[in-house]
Scaffold this motif. Structure first.
Motif, PDB file in Angstrom:
ATOM      1  N   ALA A  75      29.079  20.998  20.822  1.00 26.08           N
ATOM      2  CA  ALA A  75      30.065  21.458  21.810  1.00 26.08           C
ATOM      3  C   ALA A  75      31.077  22.407  21.176  1.00 26.08           C
ATOM      4  N   ALA A  76      31.422  22.155  19.923  1.00 25.29           N
ATOM      5  CA  ALA A  76      32.423  22.985  19.241  1.00 25.29           C
ATOM      6  C   ALA A  76      31.958  24.422  19.060  1.00 25.29           C
ATOM      7  N   LYS A  77      30.666  24.671  19.213  1.00 22.09           N
ATOM      8  CA  LYS A  77      30.138  26.042  19.079  1.00 22.09           C
ATOM      9  C   LYS A  77      30.339  26.854  20.357  1.00 22.09           C
ATOM     10  N   ASN A  78      30.759  26.203  21.429  1.00 19.72           N
ATOM     11  CA  ASN A  78      31.148  26.937  22.633  1.00 19.72           C
ATOM     12  C   ASN A  78      32.583  27.415  22.470  1.00 19.72           C
ATOM     13  N   GLN A  79      32.830  28.662  22.780  1.00 22.37           N
ATOM     14  CA  GLN A  79      34.173  29.223  22.653  1.00 22.37           C
ATOM     15  C   GLN A  79      34.828  29.290  24.030  1.00 22.37           C
ATOM     16  N   LEU A  80      36.002  28.698  24.135  1.00 21.96           N
ATOM     17  CA  LEU A  80      36.678  28.624  25.430  1.00 21.96           C
ATOM     18  C   LEU A  80      37.667  29.776  25.566  1.00 21.96           C
ATOM     19  N   PHE A  81      37.185  30.896  26.085  1.00 23.41           N
ATOM     20  CA  PHE A  81      38.037  32.027  26.402  1.00 23.41           C
ATOM     21  C   PHE A  81      38.659  31.814  27.787  1.00 23.41           C
ATOM     22  N   LYS A  82      39.720  32.543  28.071  1.00 23.05           N
ATOM     23  CA  LYS A  82      40.260  32.564  29.430  1.00 23.05           C
ATOM     24  C   LYS A  82      39.350  33.442  30.268  1.00 23.05           C
ATOM     25  N   SER A  83      38.726  32.880  31.290  1.00 21.02           N
ATOM     26  CA  SER A  83      37.749  33.639  32.070  1.00 21.02           C
ATOM     27  C   SER A  83      38.351  34.124  33.379  1.00 21.02           C
ATOM     28  N   GLY A  86      35.293  35.386  37.665  1.00 24.20           N
ATOM     29  CA  GLY A  86      35.133  35.116  39.096  1.00 24.20           C
ATOM     30  C   GLY A  86      33.675  35.041  39.476  1.00 24.20           C
ATOM     31  N   GLN A  87      33.274  35.830  40.468  1.00 22.62           N
ATOM     32  CA  GLN A  87      31.884  35.918  40.925  1.00 22.62           C
ATOM     33  C   GLN A  87      31.382  34.557  41.415  1.00 22.62           C
ATOM     34  N   GLY A  88      32.279  33.838  42.087  1.00 28.55           N
ATOM     35  CA  GLY A  88      31.892  32.557  42.663  1.00 28.55           C
ATOM     36  C   GLY A  88      32.173  31.351  41.797  1.00 28.55           C
ATOM     37  N   TYR A  89      32.718  31.566  40.593  1.00 22.78           N
ATOM     38  CA  TYR A  89      33.020  30.464  39.663  1.00 22.78           C
ATOM     39  C   TYR A  89      34.427  30.662  39.108  1.00 22.78           C
ATOM     40  N   TYR A  90      35.282  29.635  39.250  1.00 23.20           N
ATOM     41  CA  TYR A  90      36.691  29.796  38.914  1.00 23.20           C
ATOM     42  C   TYR A  90      37.227  28.565  38.179  1.00 23.20           C
ATOM     43  N   PRO A  91      37.997  28.775  37.131  1.00 22.90           N
ATOM     44  CA  PRO A  91      38.684  27.623  36.533  1.00 22.90           C
ATOM     45  C   PRO A  91      39.576  26.951  37.577  1.00 22.90           C
ATOM     46  N   CYS A  92      39.709  25.651  37.466  1.00 21.95           N
ATOM     47  CA  CYS A  92      40.592  24.914  38.374  1.00 21.95           C
ATOM     48  C   CYS A  92      41.065  23.659  37.666  1.00 21.95           C
ATOM     49  N   LEU A 413      36.589  39.470  31.170  1.00 21.98           N
ATOM     50  CA  LEU A 413      36.698  40.170  32.434  1.00 21.98           C
ATOM     51  C   LEU A 413      35.290  40.337  33.013  1.00 21.98           C
ATOM     52  N   ARG A 414      35.223  40.658  34.272  1.00 16.91           N
ATOM     53  CA  ARG A 414      33.915  40.801  34.902  1.00 16.91           C
ATOM     54  C   ARG A 414      33.325  42.173  34.626  1.00 16.91           C
ATOM     55  N   GLU A 415      32.055  42.184  34.204  1.00 16.61           N
ATOM     56  CA  GLU A 415      31.343  43.436  33.967  1.00 16.61           C
ATOM     57  C   GLU A 415      30.740  43.908  35.289  1.00 16.61           C
ATOM     58  N   VAL A 416      31.333  44.951  35.871  1.00 16.52           N
ATOM     59  CA  VAL A 416      30.836  45.475  37.147  1.00 16.52           C
ATOM     60  C   VAL A 416      29.785  46.543  36.879  1.00 16.52           C
ATOM     61  N   ASP A 417      30.184  47.602  36.189  1.00 10.48           N
ATOM     62  CA  ASP A 417      29.245  48.628  35.744  1.00 10.48           C
ATOM     63  C   ASP A 417      29.904  49.390  34.600  1.00 10.48           C
ATOM     64  N   ALA A 418      29.317  50.489  34.205  1.00 10.13           N
ATOM     65  CA  ALA A 418      29.794  51.205  33.015  1.00 10.13           C
ATOM     66  C   ALA A 418      31.181  51.809  33.204  1.00 10.13           C
ATOM     67  N   GLU A 419      31.610  52.002  34.448  1.00 10.77           N
ATOM     68  CA  GLU A 419      32.896  52.668  34.677  1.00 10.77           C
ATOM     69  C   GLU A 419      33.882  51.831  35.474  1.00 10.77           C
ATOM     70  N   HIS A 532      32.543  29.270  31.666  1.00 14.38           N
ATOM     71  CA  HIS A 532      32.027  30.047  32.808  1.00 14.38           C
ATOM     72  C   HIS A 532      30.550  30.338  32.576  1.00 14.38           C
ATOM     73  N   PRO A 533      29.704  30.231  33.639  1.00 10.75           N
ATOM     74  CA  PRO A 533      28.256  30.429  33.431  1.00 10.75           C
ATOM     75  C   PRO A 533      27.886  31.853  33.032  1.00 10.75           C
ATOM     76  N   PHE A 534      28.773  32.826  33.298  1.00  8.23           N
ATOM     77  CA  PHE A 534      28.464  34.219  32.952  1.00  8.23           C
ATOM     78  C   PHE A 534      29.290  34.701  31.767  1.00  8.23           C
ATOM     79  N   ALA A 535      29.812  33.750  30.987  1.00  6.31           N
ATOM     80  CA  ALA A 535      30.488  34.128  29.737  1.00  6.31           C
ATOM     81  C   ALA A 535      29.463  34.762  28.801  1.00  6.31           C
ATOM     82  N   PRO A 536      29.896  35.696  27.957  1.00  3.92           N
ATOM     83  CA  PRO A 536      28.950  36.325  27.022  1.00  3.92           C
ATOM     84  C   PRO A 536      28.237  35.281  26.165  1.00  3.92           C
TER      85      PRO A 536
END
Length: 954
Positions: A75-83, A86-92, A413-419, A532-536
């Motif tokens: 578990a310690a190998k997971n890094q808890l960043f502030k996410s 969004g995209q349907g998943y939110y800290p609470c 942050l959420r990766e939307v596209d290149a710009e 978050h499920p979409f964390a890097p």
């Protein structure tokens, strides 16, 4: 002078703690069965044709402390960043009294699906609260008791629209490009086998609404925009199409609900209501619709009926409308809800109440408005005029650098596209978080003054869509706002129920395994719960290590070559398994293979699943002993050999027997070009003794909530991963976050990831020998019960050696003839003895299917057998005329405490009614209601909390 001490032998106390019978008890049970040892019993039960197929090669089991230390290191190998992804998943925040008194409380997480309402009134009330919460917020009169996740709920909405749309000429479904990407992925997966075309586009550019039978819209949109859909919905309705809206539940206290602007379905996730992120699940999805459509709504529905005293009582309504009865004609194969998570969400709303929810929603929006104002001041282009909690920024060539800066500050942050990039705020966001985000985007500029902006910023919600209707007016949402009150409310509800923490739950097919405390502990660690499920990927290395190890463990247990953990219920595992078979055939140019053979005895989800993947079901016969009729199977396989896609067969059989012809069955299917799907619901009888992947199976799903100790939670969560042979591995579920991008069956890449540590802990602590021993003891316990009860109730099916597998079926039908006592009467009378009923009338009407698991002690097995024997004596008293055939303790069971202190008019004593066994004096369970009237409930369905007036009248 030092004295050397001998090396202390490492001990594994867990195996003995998991397995119920002691050595002396085991010997006594074996003696009753006529065997010298457990190995001799195993040899007699397992058919010769599949002996030696187990490939279980796991290290010795670890003690609880060591296994917990090892998983803590993972578990310690997971890094808890502030996410801020969004995209349907939110800290609470999960309120602490809900965490301690519900999520971590075995009275809640060891309960079974509330098919027996008399002993389930507590969790049924919690689910009714959930339905009322959803119905109120969505503005629609009927809501179900939860689905699996937002993606699969959207897929259910699509097929719902297809069935009910008036635009029968269309086979095309519109899905907004503003829906969450993972939802669109699941939608496309579900649509393709059904021949439905999904058009993904901008809903603002639709020219011909009549081209579609239905539509899916997102509210607010995934990019943050809030669109006014009223005119669009009218256009769809005018063209005969239905409209489903995926809505953010936390936004709905502030925004006009979907039902009020014409939506036919509202769906989404209740995760924001106190349910941890958990790397994607488990989370409760919601589904609400119009009253007209309630009988077509997928999933379970809690309704209000009456008991035999006329008292209001809750129950699952219209239980016969789905897969167990309708089979391939079922509208869904859903057999698992997300009850534990729905109950967390419902209690979150109970605890906060309408004012609290509105306050949380307003605070999230205000912080987002302040953030947006500050970003604009810093020169950023915010794309949204109106928004709730999500912004999309046009960041051009700086996008990659901004992501890198954010991650350097431990922010995602959420990766939307290149710009462009996106960000979402949530309940946990603070002023410091907003200022830190400004700092990332400031590029050396002075930061905006938070207090100044906060004082002048206006709401960015569209005025025309502000909510006018009230929410959560029912008293249940307006009382329990102190911790004392909530704690007592949760205790009151739990006390109404019978769960595994009170007594054995002897359900056949559903394997109510012990959920050991050491297995459960890691679930609520932040390292697993807050990711978050979409964390890097570099931030989720602990999860990736855990899932790799668990996949390898499950391959060992099953004999398969590869495993996918994505399916988040057994029904989804079945679906993913048949999709893999279908894709395999198509890859070989065998597109015509669409016939699925299914034995008469199969679980109802099997034919429902085959239908969902576009296969045509052909039923094969069973013989008098409940086994597959191999001659009939062979004839049908040969008849359809050019179109044969698969067989779906449960092993050991649904009748609780190791069929001796299983290898021959597999060979027949393979010889005729088909693939073998072995339903893994009964793996608890096979682990360590035989392996489906080695005796002919091509794919199996596994119910981790059965064989591998994940709790049932009152009807979910479940996990249904699939194991496959190597040739099917390329066709396992894909996901946008995985290497293979297409073919998602669940919204998150690893489904209900946060409960996978339970199974990892179980397998790690048991080790190979422990798992094998557990299987042997499950078989011993089942045969012990069958032998003790066979002279009182016929055991319907056994193998050729007179033995059963891990469960047995008792035939109660002759008693109906001789006494008028039905299987329902026996089941309800067991409540008076303090037991949950076995599985009723499945797979054979009028029978009881009993499965004790390996964790029940001989004392508990004997207590259950004694109760069943006493009940048989009561039936004999009815047969002999000593008890009245209409007014007897079985016909009137269960008996409540209120009935006991009232006027007693029965022709038997109070003592016989409520204390039929002396053992009950020490710990009597009192059912809160008498026998519930199912027919009344279906005819007078009430599926939300009773009105305030009714509440006051009561």
């Amino acid at each position: 002078m030092s004295i050397e001490t001998p090396a202390l032998a490492t001990t594994n106390e867990f195996i003995a703690r998991h397995i119920g019978p002691r050595a002396v008890d085991t010997q006594a049970m074996l003696q009753l069965l006529g065997f010298d040892d457990i190995e001799a019993l195993s040899a007699a039960v397992i058919p010769d044709s599949i002996k030696g197929t187990s490939v279980l090669d796991l290290p010795a089991g670890q003690g609880e402390a060591q296994a917990l230390a090892d998983i803590k290191a993972i578990a310690a190998k997971n890094q808890l960043f502030k996410s801020h992804i969004g995209q349907g998943y939110y800290p609470c925040h999960t309120p602490s009294p809900i965490l301690r008194n519900l999520l971590e409380n075995p009275a809640w997480y060891t309960a079974y699906t509330p098919y027996q309402p008399e002993i389930s009134q507590g969790r049924l009330e919690a689910l009714l609260n959930f339905q009322t919460l959803v119905s109120d917020l969505a503005g629609l009169p009927v809501a179900n008791a939860s689905l699996l996740d937002e993606g699969t709920a959207a897929a259910e909405a699509m097929t719902f629209c297809k069935r009910l749309s008036k635009n029968k000429a269309s086979n095309t479904f519109f899905a907004s490009q503003h829906c969450h990407p993972q939802t669109l992925d699941v939608l496309v997966t579900r649509a393709e086998p059904l021949g439905i075309e999904v058009v993904i586009g901008d809903e603002r550019e639709i020219s011909d609404a009549g081209a579609y039978f239905g539509a899916l819209l997102q509210y607010p949109a995934a990019n943050g925009d809030i669109f006014d859909y009223r005119a669009l919905v009218e256009r769809f309705h005018a063209a005969g199409a239905l409209v489903a809206v995926a809505a953010d539940l936390l936004a709905l206290p502030l925004l006009t609900p979907p039902g009020e602007f014409g939506a036919d379905v509202a769906l989404g996730s209740a995760q924001r209501f106190g349910v941890p992120l958990g790397f994607g699940g488990p989370h409760a999805a919601y589904f609400a619709t119009r009253d007209t459509f309630k009988r077509d709504m997928p999933g379970r529905l809690v309704g209000v009926s009456i008991d035999r005293h006329g008292k209001p009582a809750l129950r699952l309504a219209m239980q016969t409308r789905e897969q167990h009865i309708r089979r391939e004609k079922a509208t869904s194969n859903i057999c698992t809800a997300q009850v534990l998570l729905a109950n967390i969400a419902s209690m979150y709303a109970v605890y906060h109440g309408p004012q609290g929810l509105t306050r949380i929603a307003n605070r999230v929006h205000q912080l987002t408005a302040i953030l947006a104002a500050g970003l604009t001041q810093l020169g950023l282009a915010v794309e949204q005029e109106s928004f709730f909690d999500t912004l999309t920024l046009a960041t051009g060539s700086k996008t990659a650098d901004l992501h890198a800066q954010a991650r350097a500050a431990r922010i995602n942050l959420r990766e939307v596209d290149a710009e462009r990039l996106g960000l979402s705020l949530d309940e946990t966001t603070t002023q410091a978080d907003v200022e830190q985000l400004w700092a990332i985007f400031a590029d050396g500029q002075a930061l905006p003054a938070f207090a100044t902006l906060a004082a002048r910023v206006a709401s960015r919600l569209p005025a025309a869509l502000l909510r006018q209707s009230a929410i959560l007016e029912h008293p249940v949402f307006n009382r329990y706002h102190s911790e004392t009150e909530l704690m007592r409310y949760l205790r009151k509800l739990a006390d109404k129920d019978l769960a595994l923490d009170r007594s054995m739950i002897p359900l056949g097919s559903c394997t109510m395994k012990l959920n050991a405390a050491s297995e459960m502990i890691p679930v609520t660690w932040a390292e697993f719960g807050a990711l978050h499920p979409f964390a890097p990927a570099e931030q989720s290395q602990g999860y990736l290590e855990l899932t790799r190890e668990l996949e390898a463990m499950l391959c060992q247990a099953t004999g398969y070559d590869a495993v996918s953990l994505q399916p988040n219920a057994g029904s989804q595992g079945e679906y993913a398994g048949l999709l893999a078979i279908r894709a395999y055939h198509q890859s070989r140019g065998d597109d015509q293979r669409d016939i699925c053979l299914i034995p008469q005895s199969a679980h109802g989800t099997n034919p429902a699943t085959a239908s969902m993947v576009g296969m045509r079901v052909v039923v094969t016969a069973c013989d008098a002993r409940g086994n597959v009729d191999i001659a009939d199977l062979k004839a049908k396989a040969e008849e359809h050999k050019d179109r044969l896609a698969a067989i779906m067969i449960t092993y050991p059989s649904t009748h609780g027997v190791f069929e001796e012809g299983i290898r021959e069955i597999c060979e027949i299917i393979h010889a005729n070009g088909g693939q073998v799907y072995i339903d893994g619901a009964n793996m608890n009888a096979m682990v360590g003794l035989c392996a489906p992947g080695q005796f002919g199976g091509d794919v199996s799903h596994l119910n981790l909530h059965k064989t591998f100790c994940i709790p049932h939670g009152g009807g979910g969560p479940g996990v249904g991963p699939i194991g496959v042979k190597a040739h099917l591995a390329p066709f396992l579920p894909g996901h946008g976050q995985l290497e293979r991008k297409q073919g998602a069956v669940s919204a998150a890449p690893f489904g209900s990831a946060s409960i996978l540590p339970i199974t990892w802990m179980y397998i790690r602590m048991m080790g190979g020998e422990g798992l094998r021993r557990a299987t042997q003891m499950a078989i011993l316990n089942a045969n012990y019960i069958a032998r003790r009860l066979e002279e009182h109730y016929p055991v319907l099916y056994t193998g050729s050696n007179g033995l059963v597998a891990h469960e047995c079926i008792l035939d109660v039908r002759p008693l109906k003839e001789s006494s008028g006592i039905s299987v329902d009467d026996v089941a309800k009378r067991l409540i008076d003895y303090g037991f949950h009923a076995p599985t009723m009338s499945f797979p054979v009407p009028g029978t009881l299917m009993i499965e004790p698991t390996e964790s029940e002690s001989k004392e508990e097995l004997d207590r259950f057998c004694d109760a069943m024997i006493r009940i048989r004596e009561e039936i004999r008293a009815v047969e002999d005329g000593e008890l009245d055939k209409d007014d007897n303790p079985l016909k009137n069971a269960p008996h409540t405490a209120a009935e006991l202190v009232g006027e007693w008019t029965h022709r038997y004593s109070r003592e016989l009614a409520v204390y039929p066994s002396a053992s009950l004096i020490d710990g009597k369970y009192w059912p809160p209601v008498g026998r519930v009237d199912n027919v009344y409930g279906d005819r007078n369905l009430v599926c939300a909390c009773p009105s305030i007036e009714a509440y006051q009248d009561a």
